[in-house]
Design an enzyme around this catalytic site. Structure first.
Site, PDB file in Angstrom:
ATOM      1  N   ARG A 255      41.091  39.739  23.616  1.00  0.00           N
ATOM      2  CA  ARG A 255      41.668  38.620  23.501  1.00  0.00           C
ATOM      3  C   ARG A 255      41.341  37.630  23.668  1.00  0.00           C
ATOM      4  O   ARG A 255      39.783  36.871  24.238  1.00  0.00           O
ATOM      5  CB  ARG A 255      42.439  39.245  25.035  1.00  0.00           C
ATOM      6  CG  ARG A 255      43.862  37.350  25.548  1.00  0.00           C
ATOM      7  CD  ARG A 255      44.334  37.808  27.210  1.00  0.00           C
ATOM      8  NE  ARG A 255      45.483  36.639  26.887  1.00  0.00           N
ATOM      9  CZ  ARG A 255      45.222  36.273  28.452  1.00  0.00           C
ATOM     10  NH1 ARG A 255      44.636  36.465  29.341  1.00  0.00           N
ATOM     11  NH2 ARG A 255      46.509  35.297  28.548  1.00  0.00           N
TER      12      ARG A 255
ATOM     13  N   ASN B 186      39.115  41.173  28.265  1.00  0.00           N
ATOM     14  CA  ASN B 186      39.920  40.139  28.505  1.00  0.00           C
ATOM     15  C   ASN B 186      38.968  39.121  29.710  1.00  0.00           C
ATOM     16  O   ASN B 186      38.543  39.251  30.192  1.00  0.00           O
ATOM     17  CB  ASN B 186      40.794  40.445  29.604  1.00  0.00           C
ATOM     18  CG  ASN B 186      41.689  39.236  29.765  1.00  0.00           C
ATOM     19  OD1 ASN B 186      41.929  37.820  29.120  1.00  0.00           O
ATOM     20  ND2 ASN B 186      43.065  39.358  30.660  1.00  0.00           N
TER      21      ASN B 186
ATOM     22  N   GLU C  35      49.159  44.707  28.127  1.00  0.00           N
ATOM     23  CA  GLU C  35      48.946  43.456  26.789  1.00  0.00           C
ATOM     24  C   GLU C  35      47.998  44.411  26.140  1.00  0.00           C
ATOM     25  O   GLU C  35      47.359  44.212  25.108  1.00  0.00           O
ATOM     26  CB  GLU C  35      48.593  42.177  27.279  1.00  0.00           C
ATOM     27  CG  GLU C  35      49.877  40.926  27.988  1.00  0.00           C
ATOM     28  CD  GLU C  35      49.691  40.315  28.696  1.00  0.00           C
ATOM     29  OE1 GLU C  35      49.303  40.599  30.023  1.00  0.00           O
ATOM     30  OE2 GLU C  35      49.490  39.293  28.331  1.00  0.00           O
TER      31      GLU C  35
ATOM     32  N   ARG D 228      51.156  25.385  37.929  1.00  0.00           N
ATOM     33  CA  ARG D 228      51.172  24.504  37.227  1.00  0.00           C
ATOM     34  C   ARG D 228      52.769  23.893  37.369  1.00  0.00           C
ATOM     35  O   ARG D 228      53.562  24.566  37.396  1.00  0.00           O
ATOM     36  CB  ARG D 228      51.014  25.131  35.958  1.00  0.00           C
ATOM     37  CG  ARG D 228      49.594  25.866  35.238  1.00  0.00           C
ATOM     38  CD  ARG D 228      49.889  26.589  33.285  1.00  0.00           C
ATOM     39  NE  ARG D 228      48.977  27.080  33.457  1.00  0.00           N
ATOM     40  CZ  ARG D 228      48.584  27.941  33.509  1.00  0.00           C
ATOM     41  NH1 ARG D 228      50.184  28.822  33.216  1.00  0.00           N
ATOM     42  NH2 ARG D 228      47.456  28.771  33.147  1.00  0.00           N
TER      43      ARG D 228
ATOM     44  N   HIS E   8      51.341  34.165  25.771  1.00  0.00           N
ATOM     45  CA  HIS E   8      51.227  35.520  26.745  1.00  0.00           C
ATOM     46  C   HIS E   8      52.353  35.532  25.244  1.00  0.00           C
ATOM     47  O   HIS E   8      53.448  36.608  24.869  1.00  0.00           O
ATOM     48  CB  HIS E   8      52.433  35.222  27.158  1.00  0.00           C
ATOM     49  CG  HIS E   8      52.188  34.480  28.651  1.00  0.00           C
ATOM     50  ND1 HIS E   8      53.475  33.234  29.273  1.00  0.00           N
ATOM     51  CD2 HIS E   8      51.158  34.805  29.124  1.00  0.00           C
ATOM     52  CE1 HIS E   8      52.270  34.010  30.480  1.00  0.00           C
ATOM     53  NE2 HIS E   8      51.828  34.044  30.653  1.00  0.00           N
TER      54      HIS E   8
ATOM     55  N   SER F 126      54.094  34.069  44.393  1.00  0.00           N
ATOM     56  CA  SER F 126      56.095  34.290  45.138  1.00  0.00           C
ATOM     57  C   SER F 126      56.206  34.652  46.543  1.00  0.00           C
ATOM     58  O   SER F 126      57.207  34.773  47.339  1.00  0.00           O
ATOM     59  CB  SER F 126      56.616  34.539  43.740  1.00  0.00           C
ATOM     60  OG  SER F 126      56.337  36.371  43.411  1.00  0.00           O
TER      61      SER F 126
HETATM   62  P1  ADP Z   1      50.234  37.246  36.419  1.00  0.00           P
HETATM   63  O1  ADP Z   1      48.603  38.477  35.576  1.00  0.00           O
HETATM   64  O2  ADP Z   1      49.640  35.747  35.376  1.00  0.00           O
HETATM   65  O3  ADP Z   1      48.720  36.239  37.174  1.00  0.00           O
HETATM   66  P2  ADP Z   1      51.158  38.752  37.739  1.00  0.00           P
HETATM   67  O4  ADP Z   1      52.084  39.277  36.379  1.00  0.00           O
HETATM   68  O5  ADP Z   1      49.790  39.823  38.230  1.00  0.00           O
HETATM   69  O6  ADP Z   1      50.251  37.059  36.832  1.00  0.00           O
HETATM   70  O7  ADP Z   1      52.171  37.620  38.727  1.00  0.00           O
HETATM   71  C1  ADP Z   1      51.793  37.344  39.664  1.00  0.00           C
HETATM   72  C2  ADP Z   1      53.220  36.993  40.669  1.00  0.00           C
HETATM   73  O8  ADP Z   1      53.706  38.045  40.848  1.00  0.00           O
HETATM   74  C3  ADP Z   1      52.758  36.327  41.886  1.00  0.00           C
HETATM   75  O9  ADP Z   1      53.613  35.423  42.164  1.00  0.00           O
HETATM   76  C4  ADP Z   1      53.117  37.679  42.958  1.00  0.00           C
HETATM   77  O10 ADP Z   1      53.768  37.102  43.948  1.00  0.00           O
HETATM   78  C5  ADP Z   1      54.214  38.487  41.823  1.00  0.00           C
HETATM   79  N1  ADP Z   1      54.869  39.996  42.195  1.00  0.00           N
HETATM   80  C6  ADP Z   1      53.969  40.282  42.195  1.00  0.00           C
HETATM   81  N2  ADP Z   1      54.392  42.052  42.816  1.00  0.00           N
HETATM   82  C7  ADP Z   1      54.936  41.446  43.773  1.00  0.00           C
HETATM   83  C8  ADP Z   1      56.282  42.264  44.356  1.00  0.00           C
HETATM   84  N3  ADP Z   1      55.718  43.721  44.749  1.00  0.00           N
HETATM   85  N4  ADP Z   1      57.273  41.965  44.102  1.00  0.00           N
HETATM   86  C9  ADP Z   1      57.706  40.159  44.609  1.00  0.00           C
HETATM   87  N5  ADP Z   1      57.128  39.517  43.278  1.00  0.00           N
HETATM   88  C10 ADP Z   1      56.070  40.191  43.334  1.00  0.00           C
END
Ligand code: ADP
Length: 388
Positions: free
Chosen positions: A83, A7, A375, A231, A172, A274
């Site tokens: 990917r 990826n 994925e 975003r 996605h 988050s």
């Molecule tokens: P991407 O792959 O799109 O970069 P992820 O699927 O890893 O993103 O998701 C990242 C988000 O998941 C962040 O907003 C993070 O705060 C949230 N996140 C990851 N682990 C936890 C957790 N244990 N509790 C709450 N939120 C989480």
């Protein structure tokens, strides 16, 4: 089959070597800061975590390091899956790499310039370095390709749509497809109308009816739909004209603003993550609370929109970083769907597990699941299906 999944991003290259039969992951890692000073590879091989600080001026060097690292795994690589963020109008499904398919990946790259050019380069590098290995392109958009025309077509002039291939492509798709497969199996083929909720830094929903994508919330690019980490999601398109004409922002400024400086980050003023926003809200920060409220509000609205595109919904599945881990956000979203008869059990919602699980009450009108996405496995299974 032992498949290497790659990826590639503009300055990073994630990899994973796994066995499609046992699903065992032999090695995984990420080449970071490619082309930037201070590049390194963080990786885990045979269960051992390591970091290699090495110069990676370009993706070719990164690929060479990956193959060097993988020598420690005593398994032959039997195929490579790549990917591709944007498959554009060429990829209704994954395809074996040939001069023609590689050309397509480059032709559609203006739709996702930050990703596709790097991905196409890496595909070519792998093919040229290891001509004996089969390579497969797995586009994130493929699953959405055959959604109904009423869903993908934008109400813009037909000549513009045709000439520039402007339409909803979504993203996605590999994750949503994996979620469908897993839910279908987990519910003994009783699921027919699924809303898959991929909530991570990037976030999208997908309406899936009997395995077919009926609609999705991302559009021409991943900017559309839900509020995300950085975003903005859907805003009136005229915002762009207004900011350009009245605000004096260039088109590139607005592109960066909407993709990199908006979403949870902008509304909270604290972070795109988050967890930080949740902590801020817990400490009484009103902007953090508003960011969460808006995120949940939009998610519940768009889940109902996805359900409407299938004229119903029997199952919802939460996945990705937020969807898999944040019981609070799941509860807040489902709470706003109470009028549809959806109910979750707070105790089940709090269970932590790496397996798919039900979190709804027995009398809920919709089965609600948490399903960890994978994925890489989906990509590897496509490689096996095409080359195995
Ligand atoms: P991407 O792959 O799109 O970069 P992820 O699927 O890893 O993103 O998701 C990242 C988000 O998941 C962040 O907003 C993070 O705060 C949230 N996140 C990851 N682990 C936890 C957790 N244990 N509790 C709450 N939120 C989480």
């Amino acid at each position: 089959m032992n498949v290497l999944v790659i990826n590639a991003g503009s300055s990073s290259l994630k990899f994973q070597l796994l066995d499609t039969n046992t699903r065992e992951v032999f090695a995984k890692g990420n080449c970071e800061r490619i082309g930037i000073e201070g590049s390194f590879v963080g990786y885990t091989v045979n269960g051992e975590k390591k970091q290699l600080d090495v110069d990676m001026p370009d993706h070719k060097t990164a690929v060479q390091h990956v193959f060097e690292i993988l020598k420690a795994v005593d398994k032959p690589i039997e195929g490579i899956g790549h990917r591709l963020v944007q498959g554009g109008w060429y990829f209704p499904e994954s395809k074996v790499v040939t001069d023609e398919t590689l050309g397509w990946a480059r032709e559609v790259a203006p739709l996702a310039p930050l990703h596709n050019y790097a991905e196409a380069d890496v595909i070519e590098i792998c093919r040229d370095m290891f001509p004996e290995l089969g390579n497969v392109i797995v586009p994130d958009t493929a699953f959405h390709y055959n959604m109904p025309e009423r869903a993908w077509r934008y109400a813009l002039p037909r000549d513009v749509v045709d000439k520039y291939h402007v339409r909803k492509y979504g993203a996605h798709g590999t994750s949503h497809r994996y979620i469908w497969r897993t839910v279908d199996e987990f519910t003994n083929h009783e699921t027919h109308k699924l809303v898959s909720c991929h909530l991570g830094s990037g976030a999208s929903l997908c309406a899936i009816e009997d395995g077919h994508c009926m609609d999705t919330t991302m559009g021409l690019t991943p900017l559309d739909g839900l509020i995300m980490g950085t975003r903005c999601g859907t805003v009136d398109p005229a915002t762009v004209f207004y900011l350009n004409r009245v605000g004096g922002y260039s088109i590139d400024d607005i592109d960066t603003m909407m993709n990199k400086k908006s979403g949870l980050l902008a509304v909270s003023g604290v972070s795109s993550d988050s967890r930080d926003v949740r902590d801020g809200a817990a400490n009484g920060d009103a902007n953090c609370q508003m960011a969460l409220d808006m995120f949940n509000y939009r998610a519940s609205q768009l889940i109902a929109e996805m359900a409407a595109s299938m004229e119903g919904m029997d199952t919802m599945a939460f996945t990705a970083g937020i969807g898999e881990n944040s019981a609070e956000i799941r509860a807040a979203i489902v709470d706003r769907l109470g009028w549809l008869g959806v109910k979750i059990d707070p105790e089940l919602n709090d269970v932590r597990s790496d397996d798919p699980r039900v979190i709804s009450t027995p009398d809920s009108s919709v089965k609600v699941l948490v399903v960890p996405t994978n994925e890489e496995l989906m990509i590897a299974l496509d490689v096996e299906a095409l080359l195995g």
